[in-house]
Write a protein that holds these residues in place. Structure first.
Motif: not given
Length: 345
Positions: A152-164
């Motif tokens: 099943r798919a997953v909706d995520v909020r992800y923090r990465r190193w570049r903007a945004p």
């Protein structure tokens, strides 16, 4: 006659139900006559195998019969405790299940092999995270496990190193990888396959959307290819450096293995003071500056000019911070000799 093959016949019948003698022979890579002989030997040993004649017939075990794992070798008993190691199992939310499975497997072993498995468990321990680093907190790993297994798919909020820095993504997770104590999820995202560090996931919600993994997708092969590509993209240039004897000894504890290998393969003959010159791969000026400064006065950057200037700038700031207008020109090398400080103004 192979006792191991007889056990294989028994386990095949137990796991698959009814099988023809020819099917058993094909599965085990033996002749039809040998398959008949093995079945007769099992019957003679008291195993309740019976034949069902006619079209669609074959050999099967009496309903409800199950064998204990008495055919397990000493090596296999040892290997039992390398499966389901407790640390990763706990991360995945499967600690209780793994513990229960191990208890059931132990109960099925004869006494001698049970003792061997217990001895092995007592002398091996897995501690996956690297030194000088706390284990990462991965609160959203269990829902990812559920998503991988149920597709099943997953909706995520992800923090990465570049903007945004914070982005939202819908992932279709194909698998999970534990690398040096760090969990990663490999997932389909739109029309590509991407890798995400689980600890950087700020929120995750499993969706109702179902998906199918590509039939030709192999997680281990994909990860190997990903690592090769990562290392190829990681190093964008080279630097020429000079190293003291002590600097070469300190290399393995302060720089990645590829830098150590580069020094060993490109180092020139040592000069009268024991210094060598070598060419190493670097990621960027900023990253290389921080990495090489760990070696202190045991390294000197020869080229490129911008990296040499960056090193000098940092040393100048440090000198002012410690109340000196210039870098110290001479310092003990730590092995009873005195070497010139390579960080000259």
């Amino acid at each position: 006659m192979s006792a191991g093959r007889l056990l294989s016949v028994l386990l095949l019948l137990q796991s698959r139900g009814r099988m023809s003698a020819q099917g058993l022979a094909d599965e085990l890579g033996v002749s039809l006559r040998t398959a008949y002989r093995d079945l007769a030997r099992l019957q003679a040993a008291g195993v309740p195998v019976y034949a069902e004649p006619g079209r669609g017939g074959g050999y099967q075990l009496v309903d409800g019969y199950h064998t204990r794992l008495t055919g397990m070798s000493e090596g296999e008993a040892r290997a039992l405790f390398f499966a389901g190691l407790p640390g990763p199992a706990a991360d995945l939310g499967l600690a209780a299940e793994v513990a229960a499975a191990r208890l059931k497997l132990l109960a099925a072993l004869p006494t001698g092999l049970r003792d061997e498995a217990a001895r092995t468990a007592a002398v091996f321990h897995l501690d996956a995270p690297g030194w000088y680093r706390e284990p990462e907190q991965t609160p959203y790993l269990p829902p990812l496990v559920d998503a991988v297994l149920t597709r099943r798919a997953v909706d995520v909020r992800y923090r990465r190193w570049r903007a945004p820095q914070e982005v939202r993504r819908r992932l279709r997770p194909y698998g999970l990888v534990l690398k040096s104590g760090v969990w990663y999820v490999v997932a389909g995202v739109k029309q590509r396959i991407a890798t995400y560090r689980v600890t950087q996931i700020l929120d995750a919600a499993v969706c109702d959307e179902r998906f199918d993994r590509p039939q030709d997708f192999d997680l281990a092969a994909h990860w190997s290819s990903y690592l090769d590509d990562f290392h190829a993209r990681r190093h964008t240039g080279t630097a020429t450096i000079r190293l003291s004897r002590r600097g070469r000894r300190r290399l393995p504890d302060n720089v990645p293995p590829e830098v150590v290998r580069a020094v060993e393969s490109t180092a020139t003959a040592a000069d009268d003071e024991g210094w060598v010159e070598a060419v190493i791969p670097i990621e960027s000026t900023e990253h290389a500056c921080g990495e090489l400064l760990r070696l202190g006065v045991d390294v000197e950057v020869v080229a490129p000019a911008e990296l040499r200037q960056a090193m000098a700038a940092v040393v100048g700031v440090l000198a002012r911070a410690y109340g000196s207008d210039r870098a110290v020109q001479e310092i003990g090398s730590g092995d009873g000799t005195s070497v010139p400080c390579p960080l000259r103004s």
